[in-house]
Write an enzyme that holds these catalytic residues in place. Structure first.
Site, mmCIF file in Angstrom:
data_model
loop_
_atom_site.group_PDB
_atom_site.id
_atom_site.type_symbol
_atom_site.label_atom_id
_atom_site.label_comp_id
_atom_site.label_asym_id
_atom_site.label_seq_id
_atom_site.Cartn_x
_atom_site.Cartn_y
_atom_site.Cartn_z
ATOM 1 N N GLU A 141 -6.962 6.085 -11.020
ATOM 2 C CA GLU A 141 -6.263 7.169 -11.723
ATOM 3 C C GLU A 141 -5.605 6.661 -13.013
ATOM 4 O O GLU A 141 -5.276 7.443 -13.898
ATOM 5 C CB GLU A 141 -5.193 7.779 -10.817
ATOM 6 C CG GLU A 141 -5.725 8.764 -9.813
ATOM 7 C CD GLU A 141 -6.277 10.029 -10.452
ATOM 8 O OE1 GLU A 141 -5.515 10.740 -11.121
ATOM 9 O OE2 GLU A 141 -7.479 10.296 -10.291
ATOM 10 N N TYR A 169 1.560 10.562 -11.111
ATOM 11 C CA TYR A 169 1.071 9.528 -10.196
ATOM 12 C C TYR A 169 0.367 8.424 -10.979
ATOM 13 O O TYR A 169 0.638 7.231 -10.794
ATOM 14 C CB TYR A 169 0.101 10.149 -9.175
ATOM 15 C CG TYR A 169 -0.641 9.119 -8.344
ATOM 16 C CD1 TYR A 169 -0.062 8.535 -7.228
ATOM 17 C CD2 TYR A 169 -1.943 8.720 -8.693
ATOM 18 C CE1 TYR A 169 -0.744 7.583 -6.466
ATOM 19 C CE2 TYR A 169 -2.628 7.775 -7.948
ATOM 20 C CZ TYR A 169 -2.025 7.205 -6.836
ATOM 21 O OH TYR A 169 -2.697 6.261 -6.111
ATOM 22 N N LEU A 181 0.819 -1.218 0.000
ATOM 23 C CA LEU A 181 0.000 0.000 0.000
ATOM 24 C C LEU A 181 0.850 1.265 0.000
ATOM 25 O O LEU A 181 0.330 2.358 -0.214
ATOM 26 C CB LEU A 181 -0.908 0.016 1.235
ATOM 27 C CG LEU A 181 -1.740 -1.243 1.495
ATOM 28 C CD1 LEU A 181 -2.670 -1.033 2.677
ATOM 29 C CD2 LEU A 181 -2.547 -1.616 0.264
ATOM 30 N N SER A 188 -4.808 1.833 -9.027
ATOM 31 C CA SER A 188 -5.712 2.975 -8.820
ATOM 32 C C SER A 188 -6.558 3.277 -10.044
ATOM 33 O O SER A 188 -6.114 3.117 -11.187
ATOM 34 C CB SER A 188 -4.852 4.191 -8.483
ATOM 35 O OG SER A 188 -5.594 5.369 -8.651
HETATM 36 P P1 NDP Z 1 -1.747 7.273 2.347
HETATM 37 O O1 NDP Z 1 -1.132 8.440 1.644
HETATM 38 O O2 NDP Z 1 -2.660 7.513 3.493
HETATM 39 O O3 NDP Z 1 -0.565 6.294 2.849
HETATM 40 C C1 NDP Z 1 0.597 6.101 2.110
HETATM 41 C C2 NDP Z 1 1.558 5.227 2.907
HETATM 42 O O4 NDP Z 1 2.754 5.009 2.154
HETATM 43 C C3 NDP Z 1 2.023 5.837 4.233
HETATM 44 O O5 NDP Z 1 2.042 4.836 5.206
HETATM 45 C C4 NDP Z 1 3.434 6.294 3.916
HETATM 46 O O6 NDP Z 1 4.269 6.350 5.043
HETATM 47 C C5 NDP Z 1 3.880 5.184 3.001
HETATM 48 N N1 NDP Z 1 5.068 5.519 2.191
HETATM 49 C C6 NDP Z 1 5.226 6.560 1.360
HETATM 50 N N2 NDP Z 1 6.448 6.523 0.798
HETATM 51 C C7 NDP Z 1 7.072 5.428 1.281
HETATM 52 C C8 NDP Z 1 8.354 4.849 1.098
HETATM 53 N N3 NDP Z 1 9.264 5.404 0.295
HETATM 54 N N4 NDP Z 1 8.661 3.700 1.743
HETATM 55 C C9 NDP Z 1 7.767 3.148 2.599
HETATM 56 N N5 NDP Z 1 6.552 3.656 2.820
HETATM 57 C C10 NDP Z 1 6.213 4.788 2.175
HETATM 58 O O7 NDP Z 1 -2.481 6.402 1.215
HETATM 59 P P2 NDP Z 1 -3.808 5.504 1.301
HETATM 60 O O8 NDP Z 1 -3.762 4.696 2.513
HETATM 61 O O9 NDP Z 1 -4.973 6.333 0.984
HETATM 62 O O10 NDP Z 1 -3.597 4.559 0.017
HETATM 63 C C11 NDP Z 1 -2.933 3.301 0.114
HETATM 64 C C12 NDP Z 1 -2.467 2.876 -1.285
HETATM 65 O O11 NDP Z 1 -3.585 2.741 -2.132
HETATM 66 C C13 NDP Z 1 -1.553 3.872 -1.970
HETATM 67 O O12 NDP Z 1 -0.637 3.105 -2.751
HETATM 68 C C14 NDP Z 1 -2.451 4.648 -2.893
HETATM 69 O O13 NDP Z 1 -1.753 5.186 -3.977
HETATM 70 C C15 NDP Z 1 -3.437 3.560 -3.301
HETATM 71 N N6 NDP Z 1 -4.761 3.990 -3.649
HETATM 72 C C16 NDP Z 1 -5.498 4.727 -2.779
HETATM 73 C C17 NDP Z 1 -6.800 5.068 -3.075
HETATM 74 C C18 NDP Z 1 -7.596 5.883 -2.125
HETATM 75 O O14 NDP Z 1 -8.643 6.397 -2.546
HETATM 76 N N7 NDP Z 1 -7.211 6.018 -0.877
HETATM 77 C C19 NDP Z 1 -7.444 4.615 -4.323
HETATM 78 C C20 NDP Z 1 -6.572 3.830 -5.144
HETATM 79 C C21 NDP Z 1 -5.305 3.522 -4.810
HETATM 80 P P3 NDP Z 1 4.417 7.680 5.959
HETATM 81 O O15 NDP Z 1 3.298 7.588 6.967
HETATM 82 O O16 NDP Z 1 5.765 7.522 6.529
HETATM 83 O O17 NDP Z 1 4.257 8.863 5.058
HETATM 84 P P1 GDR Z 2 -7.617 12.006 -6.359
HETATM 85 O O1 GDR Z 2 -8.145 12.581 -4.976
HETATM 86 O O2 GDR Z 2 -6.778 12.958 -7.112
HETATM 87 O O3 GDR Z 2 -8.800 11.480 -7.076
HETATM 88 O O4 GDR Z 2 -6.668 10.809 -5.866
HETATM 89 P P2 GDR Z 2 -8.301 14.071 -4.412
HETATM 90 O O5 GDR Z 2 -9.196 13.956 -3.273
HETATM 91 O O6 GDR Z 2 -6.995 14.734 -4.199
HETATM 92 O O7 GDR Z 2 -9.041 14.848 -5.620
HETATM 93 C C1 GDR Z 2 -10.336 14.503 -6.073
HETATM 94 C C2 GDR Z 2 -10.856 15.533 -7.062
HETATM 95 O O8 GDR Z 2 -11.172 16.733 -6.346
HETATM 96 C C3 GDR Z 2 -10.681 17.840 -7.098
HETATM 97 N N1 GDR Z 2 -10.434 18.984 -6.197
HETATM 98 C C4 GDR Z 2 -9.529 19.028 -5.208
HETATM 99 N N2 GDR Z 2 -8.666 18.089 -4.746
HETATM 100 C C5 GDR Z 2 -7.872 18.409 -3.700
HETATM 101 N N3 GDR Z 2 -7.044 17.479 -3.202
HETATM 102 N N4 GDR Z 2 -7.902 19.662 -3.132
HETATM 103 C C6 GDR Z 2 -8.754 20.619 -3.576
HETATM 104 O O9 GDR Z 2 -8.771 21.738 -3.065
HETATM 105 C C7 GDR Z 2 -9.604 20.306 -4.658
HETATM 106 N N5 GDR Z 2 -10.561 20.989 -5.340
HETATM 107 C C8 GDR Z 2 -11.058 20.183 -6.268
HETATM 108 C C9 GDR Z 2 -9.411 17.312 -7.745
HETATM 109 O O10 GDR Z 2 -9.023 18.136 -8.826
HETATM 110 C C10 GDR Z 2 -9.867 15.913 -8.157
HETATM 111 O O11 GDR Z 2 -10.519 15.990 -9.371
HETATM 112 C C11 GDR Z 2 -7.067 9.909 -4.841
HETATM 113 C C12 GDR Z 2 -5.774 9.395 -4.153
HETATM 114 O O12 GDR Z 2 -6.146 8.651 -3.025
HETATM 115 C C13 GDR Z 2 -4.985 8.493 -5.038
HETATM 116 O O13 GDR Z 2 -3.910 7.914 -4.318
HETATM 117 C C14 GDR Z 2 -5.896 7.395 -5.564
HETATM 118 O O14 GDR Z 2 -5.178 6.573 -6.435
HETATM 119 C C15 GDR Z 2 -7.088 8.013 -6.268
HETATM 120 O O15 GDR Z 2 -7.799 8.819 -5.360
HETATM 121 C C16 GDR Z 2 -8.043 6.974 -6.802
#
Ligand code: NDP
Ligand code: GDR
Length: 577
Positions: free
Chosen positions: A126, A148, A79, A124
């Site tokens: 994305e 990303y 993750l 993702s």
């Molecule tokens: P978060 O940003 O909350 O968590 C990211 C995690 O990655 C943290 O624990 C962070 O550690 C760790 N990390 C970052 N860089 C490194 C590194 N170099 N080595 C080891 N650990 C690292 O993300 P989410 O929990 O929301 O998402 C989990 C995964 O799912 C991610 O890969 C994300 O891209 C993917 N994803 C998320 C979605 C979502 O909507 N949430 C949707 C689709 C995919 P630290 O606390 O130290 O920063």
């Molecule tokens: P996303 O999530 O880019 O889909 O990635 P985010 O919540 O950042 O943005 C969602 C949408 O909202 C629009 N937006 C804004 N976004 C942010 N962050 N801040 C703002 O002020 C704002 N205003 C409008 C954005 O343009 C975008 O369209 C998340 C992450 O969890 C990824 O790691 C994961 O892979 C994808 O969801 C699925």
């Protein structure tokens, strides 16, 4: 077979929910954390004692190999990522190193250490970017629109390739946006729910946002981690789309969150062009038919429920922060921690109820935490109870603070557990005093307690006969006004880290106390004893209290009974007028 999971990104939103889920399913759970100058593990603090954490980094190949050799997991959930899309334009190379090449490093470590490990890759939505069809499935072509998205697409394909090339059990979950109260505040849902709470509570004036028209398929993170696990329990490794199939705009999100706090968002929202992305993903919506059919996965929380959950959690958190700020500003010398679920029969019989645990134990932990944040000059006086002592089977001399502790009641157990938290905080440098209060009473006590319960019945002419639970219990009963004076003296003169009994030090029969009341209130009223029998409650040895503070009780038992009776008589006269 022993089930051992390793989670990268365990400190993140998904990592914390997945760790909880795997622990509840009986796994031994290991996690990878990066070295940092400050601890940022608040999402997993509540389960830290059940996890095994290892320092490693997705940028460092050998650190991954080492952790795999040490832990020998049966499942790995990858993750960890640089997961914020907007940052990926500012740090495209780091994003590629972690989010893309990090996956290969982990897959290589698996090949080297144990190719039978099952592997989950966090892909993702994305990757769909400029969407090629609506809704998106496992077969929809990718067109990523950010560094990303490109990095995730690489991670996805390398996972597929290692599966096909080396026969690894490697799955990719193409997850659509999923959120929760633990979501990072830079993501739009949490940014909005946090702002709604802060604006409502007067801590923020405006909310700057980018594109309000973006459409996303938002689900609840707690539901999505179950899909990750299900993928690794199948016979064959495959890829699955996970989403709700329903999309909403950022505008809908804003309306819903502000409605929850009763505010009109148009008065607070500002559009900031700096928040518009160089390339936007305008719309995403997942078709999870395959996950639903093959994994039996379904989401349990809808968008409206999730936003309500997030706003409520933010309101509670911000409110707590405000209280902490106010207490900090007041810089108290003493905190008297009296708050508790204090009616023993409401705390459960042998095992404390959830509420008793939440208030009496977790609440004490929060008070200690608050005191620790005040800078070291505040003394915490924790009010424990005589219920922490082992129950008596026969008349015994007064108990000193060193008498055996073995509470029978659930209430006593919560107090003893809270005492151990206070002792631990004391050993970390906090100035604490534990006070074991014995039974005390007085005019303002709740009618769930003995003397007010009786006085209340005497005051009501319709209660006939007066019911008393038991007349042959020997107890140590003090006037509450004397007890709080002892607390105050201990605040000034108590020795840090010490425990003190506070009681009268004398033993009284409940039937005799009832007789005093009866003589004052209704000599002719009939009394029915509900549970006859002889019992002995502990009596306090108060030598330590007296030696340290010089305290002596001022109120005689007769005076306490008279004042309590006068109070309840007055209450009844007032309400019957
Ligand atoms: P978060 O940003 O909350 O968590 C990211 C995690 O990655 C943290 O624990 C962070 O550690 C760790 N990390 C970052 N860089 C490194 C590194 N170099 N080595 C080891 N650990 C690292 O993300 P989410 O929990 O929301 O998402 C989990 C995964 O799912 C991610 O890969 C994300 O891209 C993917 N994803 C998320 C979605 C979502 O909507 N949430 C949707 C689709 C995919 P630290 O606390 O130290 O920063
Ligand atoms: P996303 O999530 O880019 O889909 O990635 P985010 O919540 O950042 O943005 C969602 C949408 O909202 C629009 N937006 C804004 N976004 C942010 N962050 N801040 C703002 O002020 C704002 N205003 C409008 C954005 O343009 C975008 O369209 C998340 C992450 O969890 C990824 O790691 C994961 O892979 C994808 O969801 C699925």
């Amino acid at each position: 077979m022993e089930r051992r999971a390793l989670i990268t990104g365990i400190t993140g939103q998904d990592g914390s929910y997945l760790a909880e889920f795997l622990l509840a399913s009986g796994y031994e759970v290991h996690g990878i954390v990066r070295r940092s100058s400050t601890e940022a593990s608040e999402r997993i603090d509540h389960i830290a004692d059940q996890l095994v954490l290892h320092q490693a980094d997705l940028l460092d190949q050998l650190s991954l190999v080492r952790v795999l050799e040490e832990t020998r997991p049966t499942e790995i959930y990858n993750l960890a990522a640089q997961s914020f899309v907007a940052t990926s334009w500012e740090q495209p190379l780091l994003t590629g190193e972690v989010t893309a090449l990090g996956v290969t490093r982990m897959l290589e470590a698996i090949r080297l250490v144990d190719p039978s490990i099952r592997f989950y890759q966090a892909s993702s939505s994305e990757m769909f970017g400029r969407v090629q069809e609506e809704p998106q499935t496992e077969r929809t072509a990718f067109w990523p629109r950010s560094p990303y998205g490109v990095a995730k697409t690489y991670g996805h394909w390398i996972t597929v390739n290692y599966r096909e090339s080396f026969n690894l059990f490697a799955c990719s979950g193409i997850l659509f946006n999923h959120e929760s109260p633990r979501r990072g505040k830079e993501f739009v849902t949490r940014k909005v729910t946090d702002a709604a709470a802060r604006i409502k509570l007067g801590k923020q004036k405006t909310l700057k946002l980018g594109n309000l028209e973006a459409l996303r398929d938002w689900g609840f993170a707690g539901d999505y981690v179950k899909a990750m696990w299900l993928m690794l329990q199948q016979d064959e490794p495959q890829d699955y789309v996970v989403g709700t199939g329903i999309k909403h705009s950022v505008r809908d999100l804003v309306l819903l969150a502000f409605d929850r706090v009763g505010l009109d968002p148009t008065e607070y929202i500002e559009i900031d062009p700096a928040l518009l992305r160089p390339a936007e993903v305008s719309t995403l919506c997942g078709d999870s038919s395959k996950a639903r059919a093959q994994l039996g996965w379904t989401p349990s929380v809808n968008f409206e429920q999730m936003i309500a959950m997030m706003v409520d959690a933010d309101l509670e958190r911000v409110q707590r922060e405000i209280v902490i700020e106010q207490i900090r500003a007041a810089a108290p010398d003493w905190i008297f921690h009296l708050a508790a679920l204090s009616v023993p029969r409401e705390c459960g019989r042998d095992t404390p109820t959830e509420q008793a645990t939440a208030v009496n134990i977790d609440g004490t932990a929060r008070v200690l935490d608050l005191a620790a944040k005040l800078g070291g000059n505040t003394r915490v006086l924790f009010i424990s109870s005589s219920h922490v002592y082992a129950p008596l089977t026969e008349k015994s001399p007064p108990l000193s603070e060193d008498a055996p502790l073995a509470p029978r009641s659930a209430y006593g157990k919560t107090k003893l557990e809270a005492e151990s938290l206070v002792t631990a905080a004391g050993s970390k440098g906090l100035d604490t005093i534990t006070i074991r209060a014995f039974q005390h009473t007085g005019p303002r006590q709740s009618t769930q307690m003995m003397l007010p319960e009786w006085a209340d019945q005497f005051a009501s002419s319709s209660t006939d006969p007066i019911k008393a639970y038991n007349c042959d219990t020997w107890i140590d009963l003090t006037d509450v006004r004397d007890v709080v004076r002892a607390y105050r003296l201990l605040a000034e003169r108590g020795t840090p880290g010490e425990t003190y009994n506070v009681g009268s030090g004398t033993c009284r029969r409940t039937g005799d106390i009832l007789k005093i009341l009866q003589d004052m209130a209704g000599p002719n009223r009939e009394i029915e004893e509900l549970k006859p029998g002889v019992h002995y409650d502990p009596v306090a040895n108060i030598d330590r209290l007296v030696r340290t503070t010089g305290w002596q009780p001022d109120f005689s038992l007769e005076q306490t009974v008279a004042d309590t009776w006068a109070y309840f008589k007055g209450l009844h006269e007032h309400t019957s007028q």
